[in-house]
Design a protein around this motif. Structure first.
Motif, mmCIF file in Angstrom:
data_model
loop_
_atom_site.group_PDB
_atom_site.id
_atom_site.type_symbol
_atom_site.label_atom_id
_atom_site.label_comp_id
_atom_site.label_asym_id
_atom_site.label_seq_id
_atom_site.Cartn_x
_atom_site.Cartn_y
_atom_site.Cartn_z
ATOM 1 N N GLU A 52 0.610 -1.094 -0.090
ATOM 2 C CA GLU A 52 0.178 -0.024 -0.088
ATOM 3 C C GLU A 52 0.654 1.279 -0.207
ATOM 4 O O GLU A 52 0.585 2.121 -1.070
ATOM 5 N N ILE A 53 1.946 1.125 1.132
ATOM 6 C CA ILE A 53 2.732 2.688 0.302
ATOM 7 C C ILE A 53 3.474 2.686 -0.614
ATOM 8 O O ILE A 53 3.491 4.126 -0.834
ATOM 9 N N VAL A 54 3.465 1.743 -0.871
ATOM 10 C CA VAL A 54 4.641 1.580 -2.504
ATOM 11 C C VAL A 54 4.084 2.529 -3.333
ATOM 12 O O VAL A 54 4.025 2.714 -3.753
ATOM 13 N N ASP A 55 2.618 1.182 -3.582
ATOM 14 C CA ASP A 55 1.459 2.076 -4.352
ATOM 15 C C ASP A 55 1.859 3.872 -4.058
ATOM 16 O O ASP A 55 1.028 4.355 -5.560
ATOM 17 N N GLY A 56 1.190 3.494 -2.610
ATOM 18 C CA GLY A 56 1.109 5.432 -2.820
ATOM 19 C C GLY A 56 2.379 6.076 -3.063
ATOM 20 O O GLY A 56 1.882 7.422 -3.895
ATOM 21 N N LEU A 57 3.179 5.743 -2.316
ATOM 22 C CA LEU A 57 4.160 6.582 -3.755
ATOM 23 C C LEU A 57 4.669 6.656 -4.979
ATOM 24 O O LEU A 57 4.669 7.629 -5.538
ATOM 25 N N ARG A 58 4.117 5.876 -6.076
ATOM 26 C CA ARG A 58 4.504 5.612 -6.829
ATOM 27 C C ARG A 58 3.211 6.402 -7.431
ATOM 28 O O ARG A 58 3.579 7.441 -8.396
#
Length: 98
Positions: A52-58
Motif C-alpha cells: 500500500e505504501i509503495v503504491d501510494g508513493l508511485r
C-alpha cells in the motif's frame, strides 16, 4: 533526545519562570516527544514498506511529475511571452514606427 533534556532542565522546580515561559517549555517538550514518535514511526515504515505504501508513493511520484511538467510549461510560456513583448518593444521607434 538532547532538546528534551534541555526543556526538562529548564522547567525544573525552583526556577522562576513566568506561566507563559512554562507553557512554552511544556509545548516544546510535547513537540519534541511527538517528533520522536514520528521519527520512529517513519523509520519502521521505511524499513518495512507495505504494498500500500509503495503504491501510494508511485501515485505521488506520478502526480509530482505531472505538476513539475505543468510548472515547467508555465515558466516556459511566461519566458516566451516576455521575449515576444520585449522584442516588440525593441523594434518600435520613438514615433511608434518600426
Amino acid at each position: 533526545m538532547e532538546s528534551n533534556d534541555t526543556a526538562s532542565a529548564l522547567s525544573a522546580p525552583g526556577e522562576d519562570l513566568s506561566p507563559l515561559e512554562q507553557d512554552v517549555l511544556d509545548e516544546y517538550e510535547r513537540l519534541a516527544e511527538n517528533m520522536q514518535k514520528l521519527a520512529s514511526l517513519l523509520d519502521s515504515m521505511a524499513n518495512k514498506p507495505t504494498a500500500e505504501i509503495v503504491d501510494g508513493l508511485r501515485q505521488l511520484e506520478r502526480k509530482t511529475s505531472l505538476v513539475f511538467t505543468l510548472l515547467k510549461a508555465s515558466v516556459y510560456s511566461i519566458v516566451l511571452q516576455q521575449e515576444i513583448y520585449s522584442g516588440a518593444n525593441d523594434g518600435v521607434g520613438s514615433d511608434g514606427e518600426r
